[in-house]
Design a protein around this motif. Structure first.
Motif, mmCIF file in Angstrom:
data_model
loop_
_atom_site.group_PDB
_atom_site.id
_atom_site.type_symbol
_atom_site.label_atom_id
_atom_site.label_comp_id
_atom_site.label_asym_id
_atom_site.label_seq_id
_atom_site.Cartn_x
_atom_site.Cartn_y
_atom_site.Cartn_z
ATOM 1 N N THR A 1 0.813 -1.213 0.000
ATOM 2 C CA THR A 1 0.000 0.000 0.000
ATOM 3 C C THR A 1 0.850 1.267 0.000
ATOM 4 N N GLN A 2 1.912 1.254 0.796
ATOM 5 C CA GLN A 2 2.730 2.475 0.920
ATOM 6 C C GLN A 2 3.468 2.789 -0.379
ATOM 7 N N ALA A 3 3.996 1.747 -0.998
ATOM 8 C CA ALA A 3 4.694 1.971 -2.266
ATOM 9 C C ALA A 3 3.718 2.544 -3.291
ATOM 10 N N TYR A 4 2.491 2.028 -3.268
ATOM 11 C CA TYR A 4 1.487 2.500 -4.228
ATOM 12 C C TYR A 4 1.126 3.956 -3.947
ATOM 13 N N HIS A 5 1.027 4.291 -2.667
ATOM 14 C CA HIS A 5 0.733 5.665 -2.300
ATOM 15 C C HIS A 5 1.838 6.590 -2.803
ATOM 16 N N ARG A 6 3.102 6.156 -2.623
ATOM 17 C CA ARG A 6 4.231 6.954 -3.123
ATOM 18 C C ARG A 6 4.140 7.130 -4.639
ATOM 19 N N PHE A 7 3.832 6.030 -5.324
ATOM 20 C CA PHE A 7 3.739 6.095 -6.781
ATOM 21 C C PHE A 7 2.679 7.100 -7.223
ATOM 22 N N LEU A 8 1.474 6.963 -6.671
ATOM 23 C CA LEU A 8 0.371 7.841 -7.090
ATOM 24 C C LEU A 8 0.675 9.302 -6.742
ATOM 25 N N SER A 9 1.261 9.526 -5.563
ATOM 26 C CA SER A 9 1.582 10.904 -5.169
ATOM 27 C C SER A 9 2.647 11.494 -6.071
ATOM 28 N N ALA A 10 3.587 10.653 -6.511
ATOM 29 C CA ALA A 10 4.654 11.153 -7.385
ATOM 30 C C ALA A 10 4.129 11.464 -8.780
ATOM 31 N N VAL A 11 3.158 10.676 -9.241
ATOM 32 C CA VAL A 11 2.650 10.836 -10.606
ATOM 33 C C VAL A 11 1.697 12.032 -10.709
ATOM 34 N N THR A 12 0.944 12.265 -9.642
ATOM 35 C CA THR A 12 -0.131 13.253 -9.701
ATOM 36 C C THR A 12 0.292 14.657 -10.151
ATOM 37 N N PRO A 13 1.394 15.217 -9.617
ATOM 38 C CA PRO A 13 1.763 16.566 -10.095
ATOM 39 C C PRO A 13 1.987 16.630 -11.605
ATOM 40 N N HIS A 14 2.541 15.540 -12.159
ATOM 41 C CA HIS A 14 2.731 15.513 -13.612
ATOM 42 C C HIS A 14 1.392 15.481 -14.341
ATOM 43 N N LEU A 15 0.492 14.662 -13.811
ATOM 44 C CA LEU A 15 -0.844 14.597 -14.420
ATOM 45 C C LEU A 15 -1.505 15.964 -14.377
ATOM 46 N N ARG A 16 -1.345 16.634 -13.234
ATOM 47 C CA ARG A 16 -2.009 17.930 -13.053
ATOM 48 C C ARG A 16 -1.476 18.939 -14.065
#
Lengths: 211, 188
Positions: B22-37
């Motif tokens: 879960t934590q690795a996934y949270h890191r992944f999604l948080s890292a990707v989101t600014p780029h998506l934004r």
């Protein structure tokens, strides 16, 4: 909902149940088994299969349909994965077509031209057109259901690939029953039947595989 | 071809995530989101959609990345996969929204200025979305997203098994993705 809350929500759902490749493999296996059972429990294989299979025409008929099925299945296995180039595997579809062209050419050179039409029309064309699509139903349904979990960049193309693969699988099974062995028959009627299934796959996929 | 350290890190996180980290996934999604934004805002500009919709688009893309993560082959680089998902969903989402968007330029400027203040992180009415989920799904989503509880805690609180909570959560996410799509369609 705030985006950060959504991320927390998604993170809690981290594990993946089953990946696309394995689902497709299962769909392929089940589709082949179901369609083989349909063939065996209805019309069965041709009575003289053991002897017939040693002739070049029958060997080619079965071999061609199997190669086509394999090439199309290879396409199905990547068409639901975004970011992959389909070009290489798409071009591999040309391999069985080249084989077919060579076989047709040699058949035309071997047969006297009076016999061409009879070889092409065969004895069971209408049944072939009916039964190959019937045998394709199980693999087609399986592929489409699994590809619904995929993310095809072009839904229509994904559906068409599924149709082509299912049609080719059905054709290779039907080849064990079919009494018409001429490559001319193959080039006309098998092609029409497989293209029909491909078109059905395209039409379903174009709408239904959107995500 | 060489892939950047960032791609390798993302791929590593995603590999762990698929196995249930879960934590690795949270890191992944948080890292990707600014780029998506950043991408969503740029595209919104390009399509003439109000920038306020960018955050909806970001959330829709995140849901797509999530629901389609089984199509990534862990032996391959994650960059091309991610770009293809994002491009596809971004265009799809904006096209659906874009059709009915016809805002004069002054309004876009006004929205942009308003955006700066609110940072656009809460475009969708949480209550409105939650109300449209079915019963155990809604409680689970509320518990995890708004109250920050984990699956285990939520299971205890709702007197359900962890497995049942996981299944319901997964269904809820699918429903949310469908709600986003139908929401955009209703507006047409």
């Amino acid at each position: 909902m705030k985006t950060n809350d959504l991320i927390s929500l998604l993170a809690e759902d981290a594990p993946v149940g089953m990946r696309l490749g394995r689902m497709l493999a299962i769909a392929l296996l089940v589709g082949v088994v179901v369609s083989a059972l349909v063939l065996l429990s209805t019309v069965g294989v041709r009575p003289n299969l053991a002897a017939a299979i040693e002739t070049a025409r029958v060997l080619f008929k079965i071999g061609f349909t199997l190669v086509l099925a394999a090439a199309a299945c290879r396409l199905v296995f990547i068409v639901g994965r975004p970011g992959l180039s389909l070009k290489a595997r798409g071009l591999q579809l040309a391999v069985p077509l080249v084989f077919l062209a060579i076989a047709v050419a040699s058949e035309l050179s071997v047969l006297p031209s009076e016999a061409w039409t009879a070889s092409m029309l065969g004895r069971n064309a209408a049944f072939c057109l009916f039964f190959i699509p019937v045998l394709s139903l199980a693999p087609l349904a399986g592929f489409l259901l699994v590809l619904k979990n995929g993310a095809p960049e072009s839904p229509g193309l994904a559906g068409a690939s599924a149709g082509l693969a299912a049609g080719a699988i059905a054709a290779s099974l039907y080849a064990f029953h079919c009494p018409d062995d001429s490559p001319l028959f193959l080039a006309v009627w098998y092609s029409i039947a497989v293209l029909l299934v491909t078109t059905i796959g395209y039409l379903i996929g174009r709408r239904w595989l959107r995500w | 071809m060489k892939y950047s350290a960032r791609d390798q890190e993302w791929a590593e996180w995603m590999r762990s995530a698929i196995k249930g980290d879960t934590q690795a996934y949270h890191r992944f999604l948080s890292a990707v989101t600014p780029h998506l934004r950043a991408m969503a805002r740029r595209r919104c500009d390009q399509f003439g959609a109000p920038a306020s919709e960018a955050e909806d688009v970001v959330q829709e893309v995140l849901l797509a990345v999530h629901l389609k993560r089984g199509t990534w082959d862990p032996d391959r680089p994650i960059g091309p996969w991610l770009s293809a998902i994002v491009r596809n969903k971004l265009i799809d989402s904006l096209r659906r929204r874009g059709r009915h968007v016809n805002v004069p330029i002054e309004d876009v400027i006004a929205t942009l200025e308003a955006e700066e203040q609110s940072d656009g992180l809460d475009r969708l009415d949480a209550q409105h979305m939650l109300e449209r989920l079915k019963d155990p799904q809604r409680d689970i989503v509320r518990s995890i997203s708004l109250e920050g509880a984990g699956v285990r805690e939520t299971a205890e609180r709702l007197k359900m098994s962890e497995g049942a909570v996981r299944v319901a959560l997964h269904r809820a996410l699918k429903s949310l993705a469908a709600l986003y799509r139908s929401d955009a369609r209703e507006d047409e």
